[in-house]
Design a protein around this motif. Structure first.
Motif, PDB file in Angstrom:
ATOM      1  N   GLY A 271       0.789  -1.224   0.000  1.00  0.00           N
ATOM      2  CA  GLY A 271       0.000   0.000   0.000  1.00  0.00           C
ATOM      3  C   GLY A 271       0.823   1.276   0.000  1.00  0.00           C
ATOM      4  O   GLY A 271       0.308   2.350   0.302  1.00  0.00           O
ATOM      5  N   CYS A 272       2.112   1.176  -0.315  1.00  0.00           N
ATOM      6  CA  CYS A 272       2.978   2.356  -0.376  1.00  0.00           C
ATOM      7  C   CYS A 272       4.094   2.098  -1.368  1.00  0.00           C
ATOM      8  O   CYS A 272       4.291   0.963  -1.828  1.00  0.00           O
ATOM      9  CB  CYS A 272       3.545   2.694   1.002  1.00  0.00           C
ATOM     10  SG  CYS A 272       4.700   1.461   1.630  1.00  0.00           S
ATOM     11  N   SER A 273       4.849   3.124  -1.691  1.00  0.00           N
ATOM     12  CA  SER A 273       5.963   2.984  -2.626  1.00  0.00           C
ATOM     13  C   SER A 273       7.222   2.561  -1.883  1.00  0.00           C
ATOM     14  O   SER A 273       7.334   2.744  -0.668  1.00  0.00           O
ATOM     15  CB  SER A 273       6.200   4.313  -3.336  1.00  0.00           C
ATOM     16  OG  SER A 273       6.679   5.274  -2.405  1.00  0.00           O
ATOM     17  N   PRO A 274       8.225   2.012  -2.606  1.00  0.00           N
ATOM     18  CA  PRO A 274       9.499   1.680  -1.938  1.00  0.00           C
ATOM     19  C   PRO A 274      10.205   2.910  -1.388  1.00  0.00           C
ATOM     20  O   PRO A 274      10.861   2.830  -0.345  1.00  0.00           O
ATOM     21  CB  PRO A 274      10.309   0.987  -3.043  1.00  0.00           C
ATOM     22  CG  PRO A 274       9.639   1.337  -4.319  1.00  0.00           C
ATOM     23  CD  PRO A 274       8.204   1.567  -4.007  1.00  0.00           C
ATOM     24  N   SER A 275      10.062   4.056  -2.063  1.00  0.00           N
ATOM     25  CA  SER A 275      10.697   5.275  -1.548  1.00  0.00           C
ATOM     26  C   SER A 275      10.079   5.693  -0.221  1.00  0.00           C
ATOM     27  O   SER A 275      10.779   6.150   0.686  1.00  0.00           O
ATOM     28  CB  SER A 275      10.593   6.408  -2.573  1.00  0.00           C
ATOM     29  OG  SER A 275       9.245   6.694  -2.880  1.00  0.00           O
ATOM     30  N   THR A 276       8.747   5.524  -0.094  1.00  0.00           N
ATOM     31  CA  THR A 276       8.085   5.839   1.176  1.00  0.00           C
ATOM     32  C   THR A 276       8.583   4.923   2.283  1.00  0.00           C
ATOM     33  O   THR A 276       8.884   5.365   3.397  1.00  0.00           O
ATOM     34  CB  THR A 276       6.562   5.700   1.037  1.00  0.00           C
ATOM     35  OG1 THR A 276       6.093   6.665   0.097  1.00  0.00           O
ATOM     36  CG2 THR A 276       5.861   5.910   2.370  1.00  0.00           C
ATOM     37  N   ARG A 277       8.714   3.622   1.993  1.00  0.00           N
ATOM     38  CA  ARG A 277       9.170   2.678   3.017  1.00  0.00           C
ATOM     39  C   ARG A 277      10.610   2.956   3.429  1.00  0.00           C
ATOM     40  O   ARG A 277      10.940   2.907   4.623  1.00  0.00           O
ATOM     41  CB  ARG A 277       9.019   1.245   2.494  1.00  0.00           C
ATOM     42  CG  ARG A 277       9.352   0.148   3.515  1.00  0.00           C
ATOM     43  CD  ARG A 277       8.622   0.347   4.833  1.00  0.00           C
ATOM     44  NE  ARG A 277       7.198   0.244   4.715  1.00  0.00           N
ATOM     45  CZ  ARG A 277       6.489  -0.842   4.951  1.00  0.00           C
ATOM     46  NH1 ARG A 277       7.099  -1.949   5.317  1.00  0.00           N
ATOM     47  NH2 ARG A 277       5.175  -0.830   4.855  1.00  0.00           N
ATOM     48  N   LEU A 278      11.465   3.304   2.476  1.00  0.00           N
ATOM     49  CA  LEU A 278      12.852   3.628   2.803  1.00  0.00           C
ATOM     50  C   LEU A 278      12.923   4.909   3.627  1.00  0.00           C
ATOM     51  O   LEU A 278      13.661   4.984   4.615  1.00  0.00           O
ATOM     52  CB  LEU A 278      13.674   3.774   1.519  1.00  0.00           C
ATOM     53  CG  LEU A 278      15.145   4.183   1.692  1.00  0.00           C
ATOM     54  CD1 LEU A 278      15.899   3.185   2.569  1.00  0.00           C
ATOM     55  CD2 LEU A 278      15.821   4.317   0.329  1.00  0.00           C
ATOM     56  N   ARG A 279      12.137   5.912   3.238  1.00  0.00           N
ATOM     57  CA  ARG A 279      12.117   7.174   3.982  1.00  0.00           C
ATOM     58  C   ARG A 279      11.619   6.959   5.400  1.00  0.00           C
ATOM     59  O   ARG A 279      12.188   7.502   6.365  1.00  0.00           O
ATOM     60  CB  ARG A 279      11.233   8.192   3.264  1.00  0.00           C
ATOM     61  CG  ARG A 279      11.240   9.568   3.914  1.00  0.00           C
ATOM     62  CD  ARG A 279      10.562  10.607   3.040  1.00  0.00           C
ATOM     63  NE  ARG A 279       9.162  10.299   2.786  1.00  0.00           N
ATOM     64  CZ  ARG A 279       8.686   9.883   1.617  1.00  0.00           C
ATOM     65  NH1 ARG A 279       9.501   9.728   0.573  1.00  0.00           N
ATOM     66  NH2 ARG A 279       7.399   9.625   1.456  1.00  0.00           N
ATOM     67  N   GLN A 280      10.578   6.143   5.583  1.00  0.00           N
ATOM     68  CA  GLN A 280      10.045   5.859   6.920  1.00  0.00           C
ATOM     69  C   GLN A 280      11.090   5.164   7.784  1.00  0.00           C
ATOM     70  O   GLN A 280      11.232   5.483   8.970  1.00  0.00           O
ATOM     71  CB  GLN A 280       8.788   4.988   6.808  1.00  0.00           C
ATOM     72  CG  GLN A 280       7.580   5.698   6.246  1.00  0.00           C
ATOM     73  CD  GLN A 280       6.429   4.735   5.975  1.00  0.00           C
ATOM     74  OE1 GLN A 280       6.629   3.512   5.850  1.00  0.00           O
ATOM     75  NE2 GLN A 280       5.223   5.271   5.876  1.00  0.00           N
ATOM     76  N   ARG A 281      11.816   4.200   7.192  1.00  0.00           N
ATOM     77  CA  ARG A 281      12.811   3.460   7.985  1.00  0.00           C
ATOM     78  C   ARG A 281      13.947   4.372   8.417  1.00  0.00           C
ATOM     79  O   ARG A 281      14.435   4.284   9.546  1.00  0.00           O
ATOM     80  CB  ARG A 281      13.353   2.269   7.182  1.00  0.00           C
ATOM     81  CG  ARG A 281      14.307   1.396   7.998  1.00  0.00           C
ATOM     82  CD  ARG A 281      13.565   0.767   9.172  1.00  0.00           C
ATOM     83  NE  ARG A 281      14.442   0.139  10.154  1.00  0.00           N
ATOM     84  CZ  ARG A 281      14.959   0.749  11.202  1.00  0.00           C
ATOM     85  NH1 ARG A 281      14.733   2.049  11.416  1.00  0.00           N
ATOM     86  NH2 ARG A 281      15.706   0.080  12.065  1.00  0.00           N
ATOM     87  N   ARG A 282      14.376   5.245   7.528  1.00  0.00           N
ATOM     88  CA  ARG A 282      15.472   6.140   7.877  1.00  0.00           C
ATOM     89  C   ARG A 282      15.059   7.153   8.950  1.00  0.00           C
ATOM     90  O   ARG A 282      15.797   7.392   9.900  1.00  0.00           O
ATOM     91  CB  ARG A 282      15.966   6.856   6.619  1.00  0.00           C
ATOM     92  CG  ARG A 282      16.874   5.992   5.751  1.00  0.00           C
ATOM     93  CD  ARG A 282      17.247   6.665   4.456  1.00  0.00           C
ATOM     94  NE  ARG A 282      18.315   5.923   3.776  1.00  0.00           N
ATOM     95  CZ  ARG A 282      18.622   6.065   2.497  1.00  0.00           C
ATOM     96  NH1 ARG A 282      17.950   6.925   1.735  1.00  0.00           N
ATOM     97  NH2 ARG A 282      19.607   5.357   1.966  1.00  0.00           N
ATOM     98  N   ILE A 283      13.894   7.742   8.795  1.00  0.00           N
ATOM     99  CA  ILE A 283      13.490   8.759   9.767  1.00  0.00           C
ATOM    100  C   ILE A 283      13.207   8.124  11.123  1.00  0.00           C
ATOM    101  O   ILE A 283      13.449   8.721  12.170  1.00  0.00           O
ATOM    102  CB  ILE A 283      12.276   9.573   9.262  1.00  0.00           C
ATOM    103  CG1 ILE A 283      12.232  10.931   9.967  1.00  0.00           C
ATOM    104  CG2 ILE A 283      10.972   8.835   9.461  1.00  0.00           C
ATOM    105  CD1 ILE A 283      13.419  11.805   9.675  1.00  0.00           C
ATOM    106  N   ARG A 284      12.726   6.885  11.136  1.00  0.00           N
ATOM    107  CA  ARG A 284      12.522   6.215  12.424  1.00  0.00           C
ATOM    108  C   ARG A 284      13.862   5.939  13.112  1.00  0.00           C
ATOM    109  O   ARG A 284      13.979   6.046  14.328  1.00  0.00           O
ATOM    110  CB  ARG A 284      11.738   4.917  12.241  1.00  0.00           C
ATOM    111  CG  ARG A 284      11.307   4.329  13.567  1.00  0.00           C
ATOM    112  CD  ARG A 284      10.205   3.328  13.434  1.00  0.00           C
ATOM    113  NE  ARG A 284      10.647   2.088  12.847  1.00  0.00           N
ATOM    114  CZ  ARG A 284      10.305   1.660  11.646  1.00  0.00           C
ATOM    115  NH1 ARG A 284       9.522   2.387  10.868  1.00  0.00           N
ATOM    116  NH2 ARG A 284      10.739   0.507  11.176  1.00  0.00           N
ATOM    117  N   ALA A 285      14.879   5.604  12.313  1.00  0.00           N
ATOM    118  CA  ALA A 285      16.209   5.402  12.888  1.00  0.00           C
ATOM    119  C   ALA A 285      16.737   6.703  13.487  1.00  0.00           C
ATOM    120  O   ALA A 285      17.364   6.702  14.552  1.00  0.00           O
ATOM    121  CB  ALA A 285      17.164   4.875  11.822  1.00  0.00           C
TER     122      ALA A 285
END
Length: 339
Positions: A271-285
């Motif tokens: 339900g999301c793009s790979p760029s969204t998932r990568l951005r979410q993982r980085r900002i959570r880190a």
């Protein structure tokens, strides 16, 4: 027996301690607070533990999540709320699994607990991510799922809380669990008590200590996505989000499909793009390091895959509306960096 100079206690219960009995500095590490008692509270951040559990499961591709807890308390309620909010923010569906609503005919024994759990989990969509309130309760959950021939982690992935190693390592399926960092809580409580002994006022609000990490073991070590390209891409994101050269083009190249195909597959399965998932993982880190360490923002940016500090600050402001300094002040950081 001489009176103590200070008190560090697991709780301040109204029926145990009267206000007129407290004449020395007091720090409590559990609720409920008694507003009539001049005390400081240093508490584990259970809401954050719920968020961490949901993020772990949604990072693995789970779209259906549930939380099993055995009663109601300030800690469990906060944990449930954090879990459900983070799950919904990630686009997952949350299914209710509230033992307190079990209805007539169920009593407080292991057979009824297991029967009730299997009855409800069996009816939920699979694959399912199950968060359990403690390692002890998770043992019952694993036993119930085993009796019902529900595969862990392929059908139901299980994550619990506290990371008590003899329990987690000795479980029938080694148990993924959240390290709540009792050590940091004790250190912080002692620091607050020391300040009070030196004449400082106790904190007006509870001080919350963030969980340390998710310790991943077999019970949740699975990717819940049928599409092999999406599953591989998610694994790469989890392992290499800190690499600033990890772009969506490189991700697609490593997976072996085009960017267009990868985008379509991500949106269909997650339900999301790979760029969204990568951005979410980085900002959570970034958020995790701001909360739990005293690392300089330049070091945090480098660890989390950002080429420059300014880029990291821009993304953090977009996601939260806060600068790194403001974000860090919002939470209780651990006393010292763990690095």
């Amino acid at each position: 027996m001489s009176r103590p100079d200070a008190v560090l206690t697991t709780g301040v219960w109204e029926w145990q301690i009267r206000p007129d009995e407290i004449t020395v500095p007091l720090v409590a590490t559990e609720y409920p607070p008694n507003p009539s008692i001049r005390a400081a509270y240093v508490l584990l951040d259970y809401r954050a533990s719920g968020q961490m559990a949901a993020q772990h499961l949604t990072d693995a591709g789970f779209r259906h999540l549930t939380y099993w807890y055995m009663g109601s308390s300030w800690a469990l309620d906060a944990q449930r709320d954090g879990f459900e909010q983070a799950a919904r923010d990630a686009g997952a569906t949350v299914h209710e699994l509230d033992w307190s609503k079990r209805g007539p005919g169920f009593f407080w024994d292991y057979a009824d607990q297991r029967r009730w759990l299997v009855q409800h989990v069996s009816a939920m969509p699979k694959p399912l991510g199950l968060f359990v309130d403690s390692d002890w309760t998770a043992l019952d959950a694993l036993a119930a799922l085993d009796e019902a021939a529900i595969a862990v982690p392929e059908e139901v992935a299980v994550i619990s809380c506290y990371n008590i190693e003899p329990i987690c390592e000795g479980a029938s399926v080694p148990l993924t669990s959240i390290d709540m960092d009792w050590h940091a809580q004790g250190y912080q409580a002692a620091a607050v008590l020391d300040g009070m002994l030196k004449g400082k006022r106790p904190p007006r609000k509870p001080v919350y200590v963030a969980p340390r990490e998710v310790v991943v073991r077999q019970s949740s070590d699975v990717t819940a996505v049928a599409h092999p390209g999406v599953a591989k891409a998610m694994q790469i994101i989890r392992q290499r989000y800190g690499d600033p050269e990890l772009t969506i083009q490189r991700l697609a190249d490593d997976v072996g499909i085009s960017i267009i195909a990868l985008n379509k597959a991500f949106k269909k399965h997650l339900g999301c793009s790979p760029s969204t998932r990568l951005r979410q993982r980085r900002i959570r880190a970034v958020e995790e390091l701001l909360k739990s360490t005293k690392l300089h923002v330049k070091e945090i940016a480098a660890r989390c895959g950002y080429g420059t500090v300014n880029h990291m600050i821009y993304i953090l402001r977009q996601a939260t509306g806060l600068s790194p300094t403001a974000w860090r002040r919002t939470f209780t950081a651990n006393i010292a960096s763990r690095d």
